[in-house]
Motif scaffolding. Sequence first.
Motif, PDB file in Angstrom:
ATOM      1  N   GLY A  76      53.766  67.429  45.444  1.00  0.00           N
ATOM      2  CA  GLY A  76      54.153  68.502  46.365  1.00  0.00           C
ATOM      3  C   GLY A  76      54.928  67.936  47.544  1.00  0.00           C
ATOM      4  N   GLY A  77      55.517  68.841  48.325  1.00  0.00           N
ATOM      5  CA  GLY A  77      56.197  68.383  49.540  1.00  0.00           C
ATOM      6  C   GLY A  77      55.174  67.871  50.553  1.00  0.00           C
ATOM      7  N   LEU A  78      53.966  68.353  50.433  1.00  0.00           N
ATOM      8  CA  LEU A  78      52.944  68.093  51.450  1.00  0.00           C
ATOM      9  C   LEU A  78      52.498  66.641  51.527  1.00  0.00           C
ATOM     10  N   PHE A  98      55.124  73.393  61.281  1.00  0.00           N
ATOM     11  CA  PHE A  98      54.278  73.530  60.088  1.00  0.00           C
ATOM     12  C   PHE A  98      52.962  72.787  60.390  1.00  0.00           C
ATOM     13  N   TYR A 145      51.516  68.914  59.802  1.00  0.00           N
ATOM     14  CA  TYR A 145      52.140  67.685  60.327  1.00  0.00           C
ATOM     15  C   TYR A 145      51.269  67.015  61.388  1.00  0.00           C
ATOM     16  N   ASN A 177      62.524  70.458  60.881  1.00  0.00           N
ATOM     17  CA  ASN A 177      62.224  71.361  59.757  1.00  0.00           C
ATOM     18  C   ASN A 177      63.090  72.617  59.889  1.00  0.00           C
ATOM     19  N   ASN A 202      59.645  76.654  59.047  1.00  0.00           N
ATOM     20  CA  ASN A 202      58.387  77.364  58.875  1.00  0.00           C
ATOM     21  C   ASN A 202      57.598  77.084  60.146  1.00  0.00           C
ATOM     22  N   ASP A 207      62.296  67.787  57.016  1.00  0.00           N
ATOM     23  CA  ASP A 207      61.674  68.568  55.946  1.00  0.00           C
ATOM     24  C   ASP A 207      62.596  69.753  55.645  1.00  0.00           C
ATOM     25  N   ILE A 240      62.628  71.693  52.833  1.00  0.00           N
ATOM     26  CA  ILE A 240      62.107  72.339  51.620  1.00  0.00           C
ATOM     27  C   ILE A 240      62.650  73.758  51.427  1.00  0.00           C
ATOM     28  N   TYR A 241      63.136  74.389  52.517  1.00  0.00           N
ATOM     29  CA  TYR A 241      63.681  75.754  52.401  1.00  0.00           C
ATOM     30  C   TYR A 241      65.216  75.754  52.302  1.00  0.00           C
ATOM     31  N   SER A 243      58.561  73.781  45.191  1.00  0.00           N
ATOM     32  CA  SER A 243      57.561  74.838  45.355  1.00  0.00           C
ATOM     33  C   SER A 243      58.204  76.173  45.711  1.00  0.00           C
ATOM     34  N   LYS A 244      59.145  76.136  46.634  1.00  0.00           N
ATOM     35  CA  LYS A 244      59.729  77.387  47.144  1.00  0.00           C
ATOM     36  C   LYS A 244      60.974  77.762  46.335  1.00  0.00           C
ATOM     37  N   ARG A 300      52.732  71.262  41.900  1.00  0.00           N
ATOM     38  CA  ARG A 300      52.579  70.210  42.907  1.00  0.00           C
ATOM     39  C   ARG A 300      53.642  69.114  42.739  1.00  0.00           C
ATOM     40  N   ILE A 301      54.861  69.491  43.023  1.00  0.00           N
ATOM     41  CA  ILE A 301      55.949  68.536  42.841  1.00  0.00           C
ATOM     42  C   ILE A 301      56.939  68.624  44.008  1.00  0.00           C
ATOM     43  N   TYR A 352      60.414  83.532  56.045  1.00  0.00           N
ATOM     44  CA  TYR A 352      59.501  83.947  57.112  1.00  0.00           C
ATOM     45  C   TYR A 352      60.226  84.689  58.220  1.00  0.00           C
TER      46      TYR A 352
HETATM   47  N1  PMP Z   1      56.929  71.741  54.255  1.00  0.00           N
HETATM   48  C1  PMP Z   1      56.948  72.999  54.708  1.00  0.00           C
HETATM   49  C2  PMP Z   1      57.753  73.302  55.927  1.00  0.00           C
HETATM   50  C3  PMP Z   1      56.238  73.999  54.056  1.00  0.00           C
HETATM   51  O1  PMP Z   1      56.283  75.252  54.522  1.00  0.00           O
HETATM   52  C4  PMP Z   1      55.485  73.662  52.904  1.00  0.00           C
HETATM   53  C5  PMP Z   1      54.660  74.697  52.166  1.00  0.00           C
HETATM   54  N2  PMP Z   1      54.188  75.750  52.867  1.00  0.00           N
HETATM   55  C6  PMP Z   1      55.490  72.337  52.492  1.00  0.00           C
HETATM   56  C7  PMP Z   1      56.226  71.395  53.181  1.00  0.00           C
HETATM   57  C8  PMP Z   1      54.689  71.865  51.318  1.00  0.00           C
HETATM   58  O2  PMP Z   1      55.052  72.403  50.136  1.00  0.00           O
HETATM   59  P1  PMP Z   1      54.397  71.971  48.756  1.00  0.00           P
HETATM   60  O3  PMP Z   1      53.773  73.206  48.211  1.00  0.00           O
HETATM   61  O4  PMP Z   1      55.535  71.488  47.914  1.00  0.00           O
HETATM   62  O5  PMP Z   1      53.399  70.898  49.002  1.00  0.00           O
END
Ligand code: PMP
Length: 383
Positions: A94-96, A120, A123, A166, A170, A198, A200-201, A230-231, A239-240, A317
Motif C-alpha cells: 500500500g501507499g501507507l 493525512f 504521517y 501531498n 487529503n 505523496d 497518490i491522487y 488504491s485510489k 495493498r499495493i 475530497y
Molecule cells: N496517502 C494518502 C494521502 C492517502 O489518502 C492514503 C489513503 N487514504 C494513502 C497514502 C494510503 O493509501 P494505501 O491504501 O495505498 O495504503
Amino acid sequence: MELARKFRDSKPSGMIRVFQAIEKMNGVLNLSIGEPDFVTEPDIVDAGAKAAKEGFTHYPPLQGYIETREAACAYWERHHGLKSSPDNVYISVGGLHIPWLAFGALLNPGDEVMLIEPYFTPYEAQIKGNGGVPVPIRTREENNFAPTIEELRASATSRTRGIILNYPGNPSGRVATRKQLEEIAQFVEERDMFVLSDEIYESMIFSGEHVCFATLPGMKERTLLAAGLSKSHCMTGWRIGYLFAPQNVINTMCVLSSYQTYGVNTLSQKAAEYALNTQDEKVKERAEIFGERMRAVEARLNAMKGVKCHRAEGSFYLFPDISQTSLTSEEFTWQLLNEAKVAVLPGSAFGQTGEGYVRIACTQSMETLIESMNRMEEFCRRF
Ligand code: PMP
C-alpha cells in the motif's frame, strides 16, 4: 497485559473514532471513508488470478518484480514526464507503508520533519514512530493550503531534515500551483532537505495541472515520490503502492522490509503491473465521475446555511468551511452523525488548520451523495 509505554496512552484518532462509531449504527450514509466505491476492474482481477495459476506463489524479490517496477516507470513517464529507472522504484504494501520505511531509512532521533496542515493523519505517528519530530506548518485556504517560502523559513531549525508534500491533498482536495512548488523546491535546496511527496491522487485532477515534484529542476535527487493503485485503480484491498527514490534509500528500505514484510504479495504485484500498463482510459473515466460528483456536492454545500465550500482542484475530497455554524469541527461531525446519520470527518483530525472544516469523501454513488446532502441541508437549517 502491560503495554509498551509509548502505546499505553495512545487513543484512536478523530478519524478512527468516527469509523468505530459507524460500525455500531444502522442507516448511516458514509462520506467519511477515502475509498472508491468502484470494485477493481475484472481484467485486473484476472491478471492476479492468472499469476497465481502460473506459479507466482513464491517469495517475491524484496524490491518488487522488475516488470512491476518497469510498469510504474512507464506510467509516470507517460502521465507526468518523470524519467526514472526501475532500479529507483520500490514496490510497497500500500501507499501507507512507504513513509514508515522511508522515515526508518532517513531519520535520526530528534530529526524534524515539516508536516503541512491539514495533513493525512498517519504521517504524524509515522514520523514519531521512527524517532523524528513532526513540525506542523499552518497554512491558509486562500493559499490552496500550501505554505509560502516565508512560512517555511519561519519554522526551520538546525534539526529540520525533511518535509512532506501531498498534492492533490487529503483532506483538502487542493493542489499547489507550479509556482508554489517551485518556491518549496527553492526552500528545500537552501536547507539541503529531503522531500516525501505523496502523489497518490495524481490521476484525479479537475482544474490546473498535476506537477510531479520530482520533475522540478534538481528535485529528483532529494525526492521520495510515493504513489499507489488504491485510489487510481480502485485496488485498496490489494495493498499495493510504490515509491521512486534515490538508490541508497531504496536499498535501505529493502533491508527494512526484510525484517518486516519480506516484500509484497506476489499476486498484487502482478495485478498492479497489468493495471499500470492497461487502464489509462478507465482511470480517466473514473476521475471524470469523481469530478462530476465533487461539483454536484460542492454546489449543494454552498447553498447550505453556515457552510462554504471552495472548489477542490483534485482528489475526491471536499473540505467545506463550517465555522459559520459556530460549532467546532468535532461538534459538527458528531451532531451530524447522531442526528442526520451522515458520516463525515472532523477537519481537526488533520491538524489545527483543519479546525472549522469537515472532510467529505465523494466516494459514494450520486444517489447516496444527493440523499446525504438533503440530510445535511436539513441539519444546517438551524444555523
Ligand atoms: N496517502 C494518502 C494521502 C492517502 O489518502 C492514503 C489513503 N487514504 C494513502 C497514502 C494510503 O493509501 P494505501 O491504501 O495505498 O495504503
